[in-house]
Design a protein around this motif. Structure first.
Motif, PDB file in Angstrom:
ATOM      1  N   THR A  79       0.859  -1.185   0.000  1.00  0.00           N
ATOM      2  CA  THR A  79       0.000   0.000   0.000  1.00  0.00           C
ATOM      3  C   THR A  79       0.889   1.227   0.000  1.00  0.00           C
ATOM      4  O   THR A  79       1.743   1.380   0.877  1.00  0.00           O
ATOM      5  N   GLN A  80       0.722   2.065  -1.029  1.00  0.00           N
ATOM      6  CA  GLN A  80       1.486   3.310  -1.124  1.00  0.00           C
ATOM      7  C   GLN A  80       0.523   4.457  -1.364  1.00  0.00           C
ATOM      8  O   GLN A  80      -0.282   4.399  -2.307  1.00  0.00           O
ATOM      9  N   HIS A  81       0.578   5.455  -0.515  1.00  0.00           N
ATOM     10  CA  HIS A  81      -0.282   6.637  -0.635  1.00  0.00           C
ATOM     11  C   HIS A  81      -1.750   6.240  -0.709  1.00  0.00           C
ATOM     12  O   HIS A  81      -2.523   6.805  -1.485  1.00  0.00           O
ATOM     13  N   GLY A  82      -2.131   5.226   0.079  1.00  0.00           N
ATOM     14  CA  GLY A  82      -3.523   4.802   0.135  1.00  0.00           C
ATOM     15  C   GLY A  82      -3.985   3.897  -0.992  1.00  0.00           C
ATOM     16  O   GLY A  82      -5.144   3.503  -1.028  1.00  0.00           O
ATOM     17  N   ALA A  83      -3.094   3.555  -1.919  1.00  0.00           N
ATOM     18  CA  ALA A  83      -3.477   2.691  -3.045  1.00  0.00           C
ATOM     19  C   ALA A  83      -2.751   1.347  -2.940  1.00  0.00           C
ATOM     20  O   ALA A  83      -1.579   1.300  -2.562  1.00  0.00           O
TER      21      ALA A  83
END
Length: 168
Positions: A79-83
């Motif tokens: 998960t990166q920046h909510g994605a």
């Protein structure tokens, strides 16, 4: 119905070989099979340390949108920046991603029974388990949503009991 998997008279190595052949017949063209060797070692260690054990475990029986190749392949996700970002390989740096394996509960049950010398085993959908052994709807929200019953529909609960525990 008949699963086509070998019966209890075949040792675990034979069961795994026959299961691989059965899977290859069911999943033509797949060359990669993910085999639960970690589960085998865990069951052996449990039996050695606690021969009169009972166990309960829950896990995923299916995973959505797996991009790693093979039957029973893991979902490898970051998960990166909510994605969510799914990876096509499990070979990511340690700590960089979560790795989830789907569990074939029929195969794991047969393996557990073999390692535990005929243990009693059952598995069921988590929703059914909560309905039978829990307090269904105790976690229901005001709007009717119940995370224990409505989320994680792709999970099952496994219950095992060693033969010497059953006879007491």
């Amino acid at each position: 119905g008949d699963s086509g998997l070998p019966g209890p008279s075949v040792g675990w190595v034979g069961k795994m070989a026959l299961a691989a052949r059965w899977l290859s017949a069911k999943v033509r063209g797949e060359e990669v099979f993910w085999i639960p060797t970690g589960a085998l070692e865990a069951f052996r260690a449990l039996r050695a340390a606690l021969p009169r054990h009972s166990m309960i475990a829950a896990d995923f029986d299916a995973l959505p949108d797996v991009v790693v190749a093979g039957h029973g392949a893991p979902l490898v996700s970051t998960t990166q920046h909510g994605a969510n970002i799914d990876h096509a390989t499990y070979l990511v740096p340690p700590g960089e991603a979560d790795i989830f394996f789907p569990v074939n509960f029929d195969a794991i049950s047969a393996l557990y029974q073999d390692v535990s010398n005929g243990a009693r085993v059952e598995h069921m959908a988590s929703r059914s388990f909560i309905g039978e052994h829990g307090t269904p709807f105790a976690t229901r929200c005001r709007d009717g949503y119940d995370p224990m019953l409505d989320d994680f529909t792709n999970t099952r609960v496994f219950v095992g009991e060693a033969p010497n525990v059953m006879n007491e």
